[in-house]
Design a protein around this motif. Structure first.
Motif, PDB file in Angstrom:
ATOM      1  N   ALA A 117      42.654  34.564  25.781  1.00  0.00           N
ATOM      2  CA  ALA A 117      41.241  34.913  25.564  1.00  0.00           C
ATOM      3  C   ALA A 117      40.495  34.383  26.785  1.00  0.00           C
ATOM      4  O   ALA A 117      40.774  33.282  27.260  1.00  0.00           O
ATOM      5  CB  ALA A 117      40.715  34.280  24.290  1.00  0.00           C
ATOM      6  N   TYR A 118      39.572  35.174  27.292  1.00  0.00           N
ATOM      7  CA  TYR A 118      38.869  34.806  28.531  1.00  0.00           C
ATOM      8  C   TYR A 118      37.437  35.307  28.482  1.00  0.00           C
ATOM      9  O   TYR A 118      37.126  36.214  27.706  1.00  0.00           O
ATOM     10  CB  TYR A 118      39.614  35.381  29.749  1.00  0.00           C
ATOM     11  CG  TYR A 118      39.765  36.884  29.711  1.00  0.00           C
ATOM     12  CD1 TYR A 118      38.881  37.703  30.417  1.00  0.00           C
ATOM     13  CD2 TYR A 118      40.771  37.492  28.965  1.00  0.00           C
ATOM     14  CE1 TYR A 118      39.012  39.086  30.378  1.00  0.00           C
ATOM     15  CE2 TYR A 118      40.908  38.864  28.930  1.00  0.00           C
ATOM     16  CZ  TYR A 118      40.025  39.666  29.631  1.00  0.00           C
ATOM     17  OH  TYR A 118      40.140  41.028  29.584  1.00  0.00           O
ATOM     18  N   TYR A 119      36.566  34.687  29.283  1.00  0.00           N
ATOM     19  CA  TYR A 119      35.172  35.143  29.311  1.00  0.00           C
ATOM     20  C   TYR A 119      34.637  35.165  30.739  1.00  0.00           C
ATOM     21  O   TYR A 119      35.006  34.345  31.568  1.00  0.00           O
ATOM     22  CB  TYR A 119      34.280  34.267  28.422  1.00  0.00           C
ATOM     23  CG  TYR A 119      34.143  32.839  28.875  1.00  0.00           C
ATOM     24  CD1 TYR A 119      33.060  32.439  29.660  1.00  0.00           C
ATOM     25  CD2 TYR A 119      35.088  31.886  28.526  1.00  0.00           C
ATOM     26  CE1 TYR A 119      32.928  31.129  30.090  1.00  0.00           C
ATOM     27  CE2 TYR A 119      34.961  30.579  28.937  1.00  0.00           C
ATOM     28  CZ  TYR A 119      33.882  30.207  29.716  1.00  0.00           C
ATOM     29  OH  TYR A 119      33.755  28.902  30.137  1.00  0.00           O
ATOM     30  N   ASN A 120      33.788  36.145  30.998  1.00  0.00           N
ATOM     31  CA  ASN A 120      33.116  36.321  32.293  1.00  0.00           C
ATOM     32  C   ASN A 120      34.091  36.255  33.468  1.00  0.00           C
ATOM     33  O   ASN A 120      33.772  35.678  34.503  1.00  0.00           O
ATOM     34  CB  ASN A 120      32.010  35.279  32.492  1.00  0.00           C
ATOM     35  CG  ASN A 120      30.890  35.420  31.492  1.00  0.00           C
ATOM     36  OD1 ASN A 120      30.813  36.390  30.757  1.00  0.00           O
ATOM     37  ND2 ASN A 120      30.009  34.449  31.456  1.00  0.00           N
ATOM     38  N   GLN A 121      35.260  36.827  33.310  1.00  0.00           N
ATOM     39  CA  GLN A 121      36.242  36.846  34.394  1.00  0.00           C
ATOM     40  C   GLN A 121      37.237  37.978  34.185  1.00  0.00           C
ATOM     41  O   GLN A 121      37.026  38.844  33.342  1.00  0.00           O
ATOM     42  CB  GLN A 121      36.941  35.501  34.521  1.00  0.00           C
ATOM     43  CG  GLN A 121      37.658  35.024  33.291  1.00  0.00           C
ATOM     44  CD  GLN A 121      38.229  33.637  33.472  1.00  0.00           C
ATOM     45  OE1 GLN A 121      38.430  33.184  34.587  1.00  0.00           O
ATOM     46  NE2 GLN A 121      38.519  32.959  32.380  1.00  0.00           N
ATOM     47  N   CYS A 122      38.296  37.970  34.965  1.00  0.00           N
ATOM     48  CA  CYS A 122      39.308  39.024  34.920  1.00  0.00           C
ATOM     49  C   CYS A 122      40.618  38.444  34.398  1.00  0.00           C
ATOM     50  O   CYS A 122      40.891  37.259  34.553  1.00  0.00           O
ATOM     51  CB  CYS A 122      39.525  39.605  36.317  1.00  0.00           C
ATOM     52  SG  CYS A 122      38.019  40.332  37.011  1.00  0.00           S
ATOM     53  N   ALA A 123      41.438  39.336  33.782  1.00  0.00           N
ATOM     54  CA  ALA A 123      42.725  38.901  33.239  1.00  0.00           C
ATOM     55  C   ALA A 123      43.776  39.958  33.529  1.00  0.00           C
ATOM     56  O   ALA A 123      43.457  41.142  33.714  1.00  0.00           O
ATOM     57  CB  ALA A 123      42.609  38.677  31.739  1.00  0.00           C
ATOM     58  N   VAL A 124      45.024  39.516  33.572  1.00  0.00           N
ATOM     59  CA  VAL A 124      46.150  40.414  33.819  1.00  0.00           C
ATOM     60  C   VAL A 124      47.308  40.047  32.899  1.00  0.00           C
ATOM     61  O   VAL A 124      47.412  38.920  32.419  1.00  0.00           O
ATOM     62  CB  VAL A 124      46.643  40.348  35.283  1.00  0.00           C
ATOM     63  CG1 VAL A 124      45.575  40.831  36.241  1.00  0.00           C
ATOM     64  CG2 VAL A 124      47.105  38.952  35.654  1.00  0.00           C
ATOM     65  N   MET A 125      48.155  41.040  32.706  1.00  0.00           N
ATOM     66  CA  MET A 125      49.453  40.786  32.068  1.00  0.00           C
ATOM     67  C   MET A 125      50.481  41.230  33.092  1.00  0.00           C
ATOM     68  O   MET A 125      50.437  42.357  33.608  1.00  0.00           O
ATOM     69  CB  MET A 125      49.621  41.562  30.781  1.00  0.00           C
ATOM     70  CG  MET A 125      50.954  41.306  30.135  1.00  0.00           C
ATOM     71  SD  MET A 125      51.003  42.064  28.509  1.00  0.00           S
ATOM     72  CE  MET A 125      52.289  41.119  27.773  1.00  0.00           C
TER      73      MET A 125
END
Length: 173
Positions: A117-125
């Motif tokens: 879970a993340y906020y105000n940013q970018c995420a990857v798998m």
């Protein structure tokens, strides 16, 4: 007797004239001190007035025109069927996690679990030959680099499978 009397009178007159002269010099000196003091006070008052004017003319800090709302995202993979549930732009962590789990289940996933879970940013798998890793950062590029680095410590053929960003939303008053 006349000479000593004249001499005494002369000395008295000279002493009196000298005393009068010293008295006049003293008063002039006092007047100069007062004038200087008066001028110094005028300069001080002028400086203070100038400072007050500058403070009144200096720009005030801007008033806020709105507020920023944090948004959340989540990644929820399923070990069954290789399904990935995601959420972006949710208003809370709980909402993002719930939406990602629902997305995973709706796509046929079983045993879906929120991995990030993340906020105000970018995420990857990131997928490797045998494992997957998730990562988040300030940009997709940074998240990809970090995720691949994590994957390559344990696996080979690491590649980006999913990426997304969730950014704060500005609300005007």
């Amino acid at each position: 007797m006349k000479l000593p009397t004249i001499l005494i009178l002369g000395l008295l007159m000279v002493g009196s004239a000298h005393a009068q002269m010293n008295n006049n010099q003293y008063h002039r000196h006092q007047q100069q001190i007062q004038n200087r003091s008066h001028m110094a006070e005028q300069h001080r008052q002028g400086y203070m007035t100038q400072q007050q004017q500058m403070q009144q003319q200096s720009p005030q800090p801007p008033e806020p025109t709105g507020w920023w709302e944090t948004t959340w995202g989540a990644i929820a993979p399923s070990p069954v069927g290789g399904v990935l549930g995601t959420a972006v732009g949710a208003s809370s962590k709980e909402e993002a996690e719930r939406s990602a789990l629902e997305d995973c289940k709706a796509k046929g996933g079983g045993a879906c679990e929120v991995r990030l879970a993340y906020y105000n940013q970018c995420a990857v798998m990131i997928l490797g030959d045998n494992i997957y890793r998730t990562a988040s950062a300030g940009s997709i590029r940074d998240a990809e680099e970090y995720g691949i680095e994590l994957c390559e410590k344990e696996d080979t053929s690491c590649r980006v499978y999913y990426s997304a960003c969730t950014e704060p939303v500005f609300h005007r008053y």
